[in-house]
Design an enzyme around this catalytic site. Sequence first.
Site, mmCIF file in Angstrom:
data_model
loop_
_atom_site.group_PDB
_atom_site.id
_atom_site.type_symbol
_atom_site.label_atom_id
_atom_site.label_comp_id
_atom_site.label_asym_id
_atom_site.label_seq_id
_atom_site.Cartn_x
_atom_site.Cartn_y
_atom_site.Cartn_z
ATOM 1 N N HIS A 63 39.522 108.151 101.049
ATOM 2 C CA HIS A 63 38.865 109.144 100.018
ATOM 3 C C HIS A 63 38.335 108.226 98.832
ATOM 4 O O HIS A 63 38.551 106.984 99.510
ATOM 5 C CB HIS A 63 40.494 109.860 99.227
ATOM 6 C CG HIS A 63 41.690 108.654 98.535
ATOM 7 N ND1 HIS A 63 42.226 107.573 98.921
ATOM 8 C CD2 HIS A 63 41.536 108.604 96.877
ATOM 9 C CE1 HIS A 63 43.016 106.944 97.891
ATOM 10 N NE2 HIS A 63 42.371 107.307 97.266
ATOM 11 N N ASP A 67 39.492 101.620 94.326
ATOM 12 C CA ASP A 67 40.845 100.865 95.790
ATOM 13 C C ASP A 67 40.873 101.684 96.839
ATOM 14 O O ASP A 67 41.630 100.581 98.035
ATOM 15 C CB ASP A 67 41.890 100.794 94.842
ATOM 16 C CG ASP A 67 42.619 102.456 94.775
ATOM 17 O OD1 ASP A 67 42.226 103.275 94.842
ATOM 18 O OD2 ASP A 67 44.029 102.683 95.545
ATOM 19 N N ASP A 213 47.450 107.576 99.395
ATOM 20 C CA ASP A 213 47.651 108.620 98.289
ATOM 21 C C ASP A 213 48.363 109.808 98.307
ATOM 22 O O ASP A 213 47.023 110.451 98.667
ATOM 23 C CB ASP A 213 46.340 107.946 97.330
ATOM 24 C CG ASP A 213 46.019 106.502 97.004
ATOM 25 O OD1 ASP A 213 47.218 105.642 98.238
ATOM 26 O OD2 ASP A 213 45.686 106.308 96.097
ATOM 27 N N HIS A 271 50.939 100.318 98.898
ATOM 28 C CA HIS A 271 50.426 101.038 98.351
ATOM 29 C C HIS A 271 51.285 100.563 96.729
ATOM 30 O O HIS A 271 51.481 101.797 95.606
ATOM 31 C CB HIS A 271 49.548 102.322 97.945
ATOM 32 C CG HIS A 271 48.723 102.991 96.946
ATOM 33 N ND1 HIS A 271 48.739 103.555 95.612
ATOM 34 C CD2 HIS A 271 47.789 103.036 97.310
ATOM 35 C CE1 HIS A 271 47.507 103.909 95.048
ATOM 36 N NE2 HIS A 271 46.814 103.408 95.747
HETATM 37 ZN ZN LIG Z 1 44.586 104.055 96.265
HETATM 38 ZN ZN LIG Z 2 43.366 107.049 94.779
#
Ligand SMILES: [Zn+2]
Ligand SMILES: [Zn+2]
Length: 304
Positions: A63, A67, A213, A271
Amino acid sequence: MEKFEVNILGCGSALPTMRHYPSAQVVNVRDKLFMIDCGEGAQLQLRRSRLKFSRLNHIFISHLHGDHCFGLIGLISTFGLLGRTETLHIYAPAPLESLLRPQLDFFCQGMPYEVEVHELSVETYSLVYEDRSVEVYAFPLRHRVPCMGFCFREKPVLPHIIREKIDFYKVPDYAIARIKQGADWVLEDGTVVPNAHFVRPAQPPRSYAYCSDTTYLPEIVPFLRGVDLLYHEATFAECDKRRARETCHSTARQAAEMARMIRARRLCIGHFSARYDDEELLLQEAQTIFPDTVLARENLNLQI
Ligand SMILES: [Zn+2]
Ligand SMILES: [Zn+2]
């Protein structure tokens, strides 16, 4: 056994810490390298990992949060300096092409190779890449922006021929391919020698799933059933569950619940939020639900 491994380059989340690089990893399938996410510093970590830059031709971006993709332009530029000629394929949600192209035009003029962006919008589990040995599927996750996970599946390989049996029954060379495909062998007198006499089964195909995520999302369990290794984000501990829900992330416990429902063989969580000095807390939380869990860390190599 043929190579199928995951190299973690970064497993932190958005805020920088002294402990982690942001998300990036490399899946190595028989010395073909596939990058998943490309956070800042991914190219430094790739150097450190001693993986060959020239073997990396495909990058999958989950995405468009910084990050997970701020490392792209640096890596692309370095590939140019290294004299790369092979096209680099980047798979990502829209609008990566229109964001990246002006940067390429400005910083990477006259590069000796092409960058091809494949914008993906996945509604369900779908095949996005394949070659002789592996298939890559993308599947939708639920996050604050369009986001997807990736599942790498080895293609099944044909069984191994048992040479002594072939010689014993004097099977001619032209028939071996058919036997590998499952055919029996018929002797001159009409006796059927079953296929199992001639072959040793190949090892079952292995698989790896990367859940970037996402909120806790049991809907994707059927797609990933039985994967050998599951990487799942575990940004928060259970005590910060509310924060996880607000920011569309998961807790370590939820990551472990996913691994349990998927019946994954192993789980790697990553993460990590910058707020936890000691990630053992996250590990313990996950292990109470799914014992075969490890914490991601930079330069960790996971064999599948
Ligand atoms: Zn992230
Ligand atoms: Zn994200």
